[in-house]
Scaffold this motif. Structure first.
Motif, short mmCIF file in Angstrom:
data_model
loop_
_atom_site.label_atom_id
_atom_site.label_comp_id
_atom_site.label_asym_id
_atom_site.label_seq_id
_atom_site.Cartn_x
_atom_site.Cartn_y
_atom_site.Cartn_z
N LEU A 90 -4.93 -1.26 -2.23
CA LEU A 90 -4.18 -2.45 -1.85
C LEU A 90 -3.68 -3.08 -3.14
CD1 LEU A 90 -3.74 -3.61 0.99
CD2 LEU A 90 -5.51 -5.28 0.52
N GLN A 134 -5.46 2.51 3.62
CA GLN A 134 -5.78 1.41 2.69
C GLN A 134 -6.87 1.84 1.73
OE1 GLN A 134 -5.66 -2.63 4.18
NE2 GLN A 134 -7.62 -3.05 3.21
N PHE A 150 -6.76 -3.89 11.68
CA PHE A 150 -5.83 -3.15 10.83
C PHE A 150 -4.48 -2.95 11.50
CE2 PHE A 150 -9.32 -2.25 8.05
CZ PHE A 150 -8.76 -1.86 6.85
N HIS A 210 -10.27 -6.23 -1.07
CA HIS A 210 -9.09 -6.02 -0.24
C HIS A 210 -8.89 -7.19 0.71
CE1 HIS A 210 -8.62 -1.35 -0.62
NE2 HIS A 210 -8.42 -1.98 -1.75
N THR A 257 0.85 -1.19 0.00
CA THR A 257 0.00 0.00 0.00
C THR A 257 0.88 1.24 0.00
OG1 THR A 257 -1.92 1.07 1.05
CG2 THR A 257 -0.23 0.14 2.51
N TYR A 273 -0.80 -4.33 10.53
CA TYR A 273 0.27 -3.68 9.78
C TYR A 273 1.47 -3.36 10.66
CZ TYR A 273 -2.56 -2.84 5.55
OH TYR A 273 -3.29 -2.98 4.41
#
Length: 492
Positions: A218, A213, A191, A88, A60, A194
């Motif tokens: 993505l 994102q 999330f 995604h 990303t 990441y």
């Protein structure tokens, strides 16, 4: 330019970014890599016609990579090609609920399958909040390479830092304010994968991740994620940067508080006035500078992120219910995160990230076959967690996946390749097998990582996931760009 010779230790994305950025400014740069190919955790396994990306699998923020190439006077598209990934993510729950996050480009928002109209409005409101966080972080912390709490106070002011950036709140506490639907809440909370942290501990400003994102998409690197490393290698060749493979650095040489060179595994010394370490900061101070425990203790707040049990499977069956990126959620995500991040124990019911890249790129497995990567987050290396326990966890993972839609998975395995935290530590010298560098924890470090410029040695800098802005491919690239700016400021 006073000193234009730079030695870079390690060729992870942070090291490569630094080398490319400085070479683009006229510096003479050499890279020393202990392994037999560049890329660090961006690594590749090829076996029996299958290709596995051992490390990062989500791309990303392509604009950050673009900046690296543009600053070198090059076009990124000439070095590798990006393909959008849709949906995604696909999210699987124990009650057979399946929810897709699907990008809708023209409306700049996700289409979420299987939730109410109210839930969709809640998500839109959350993304408005997420965008606000991103805009604030991007204009200061990201673009200016801020390193310390003092730097951030100076940039934002104390009130703005606490109020607008939710400085003392957690990811989950703010998600709850916007999202009522438990499925969506679990998805948004995750999330933080990441950065390898817990939404119940990580600062709320990391709620910028969903907007990132959303806004930047993505992506997948055509032919496999390792083609990113190959593209960067071509750029390095074009910039005449010297790379020495199978060349482990054993020591950073210092004198009178200044780093002046390195000693290699064969005791050869190479001198320069600027040293950049892509090895994580704590292992570097321990292994390369032999700092004592009292010095290292100052870095206790920069605890390692989680590690992972990375399972690569060659399969004789294609599971059509899988998307490219998939998450199989724990029945009780809060208990899962507490087990891994608070108690530092292996989870009985992990949330599992599963990558099936042939949904985007059929070249990753022979026709009629499939490859998948399975990655549950687990604690970094801890005394008492043995290889035997990792393999016991593997069987629990297979049980869970078979129960949640991958029927007879074990019967369809042609071969498996497994990386434990011990392997990750050995291959990359990461701190206790950490995958993402430093954990983001509002109580321990406010989400900040270590500073990129050494506090003890002039001429020594650090890049990668253990320093600001943290873990993940774009952040590693950004750390190198920011270190370039630091060096330019002090080396005129």
């Amino acid at each position: 330019m006073k000193n234009n010779k730079v030695l870079v230790i390690g060729s992870g994305l942070g090291g490569l970014s630094t080398a490319i950025s400085l070479a683009s400014e006229g510096y003479d740069v050499e890279i020393f890599e202990k392994n037999n190919k560049i890329g660090g955790k961006l690594n590749l396994l090829e076996k029996e016609g299958f290709k596995f990306d051992l490390g990062p699998s989500i791309f990303t923020m392509p604009h950050i990579f673009n900046e690296l190439f543009e600053n070198a006077g090059k076009n990124m598209d000439d070095y590798f090609r990006l393909i959008p990934v849709k949906p995604h993510w696909r999210n699987f729950f124990e009650d057979n609920k399946v929810i897709d996050l699907v990008p809708v480009t023209m409306k700049n928002k996700f289409r979420v399958n299987g939730v109410s109209e109210k839930d969709k409005r809640d998500l839109e409101d959350f993304l408005t909040y997420s965008k606000k966080l991103y805009d604030l972080v991007d204009e200061g912390y990201f673009s200016k390479g801020l390193d310390t709490f003092k730097d951030n106070i100076k940039e934002y002011g104390f009130i703005k830092l606490l109020k607008d950036l939710d400085g003392l709140s957690t990811v989950d506490s703010q998600v709850k304010k916007y999202i009522d639907n438990n499925y969506l809440r679990d998805i948004i909370n995750f999330f933080v994968k990441y950065v390898g942290s817990s939404p119940y501990n990580a600062p709320a400003l990391l709620n910028l991740l969903p907007y990132i994102q959303y806004q930047f998409g993505l992506w997948y690197v055509e032919g496999g994620m390792y083609n990113l490393a190959k593209g960067l290698s071509e750029l390095i060749d074009d910039l005449n940067i010297k790379v020495y493979l199978n060349s482990e650095v054993k020591k950073i040489l210092t004198k009178n508080g200044h780093a002046y060179g390195i000693k290699l595994h064969n005791d050869k010394e190479v001198n320069a006035n600027i040293i950049v370490s892509n090895m994580e900061i704590i292992p570097a101070y321990k292994k390369l500078l032999n700092e004592n425990d009292e010095f290292i203790k100052k870095y206790d707040k920069f605890e390692p992120s989680c590690s992972g049990l990375v399972i690569h499977l060659g399969l004789k069956k294609v599971y059509k219910n899988l998307a490219h990126h998939n998450f199989f959620f724990s029945k009780d995500p809060k208990e899962h995160f507490s087990t891994v991040f608070d108690n530092k124990e292996l989870p009985n019911d992990p949330t599992i990230y599963l990558v099936a890249p042939t949904r985007t790129d059929r070249t990753q497995a022979p026709e009629g076959f499939d490859n998948i990567k399975i990655l549950p987050h687990i604690p970094y290396i801890k005394e008492g967690i043995t290889e035997k326990k990792y393999f016991e966890l593997k069987e629990k993972i297979y049980d869970k996946l078979e129960r949640m839609g991958l029927d007879k998975l074990r019967d369809n395995i042609l071969f498996e390749e497994i990386l434990t935290p011990f392997d990750i530590e050995s291959m990359y010298y990461s701190n206790k097998g950490s995958i993402y560098g430093v954990v983001s924890d509002v109580k321990k470090n406010l989400g900040l990582k270590a500073a990129k410029k050494s506090e003890k040695y002039e001429g020594l800098y650090f890049v990668g996931g253990s320093v600001n802005p943290g873990g993940g491919m774009p952040m590693a690239i950004l750390s190198g760009i920011n270190v370039k700016n630091l060096i330019l400021e002090t080396n005129i």
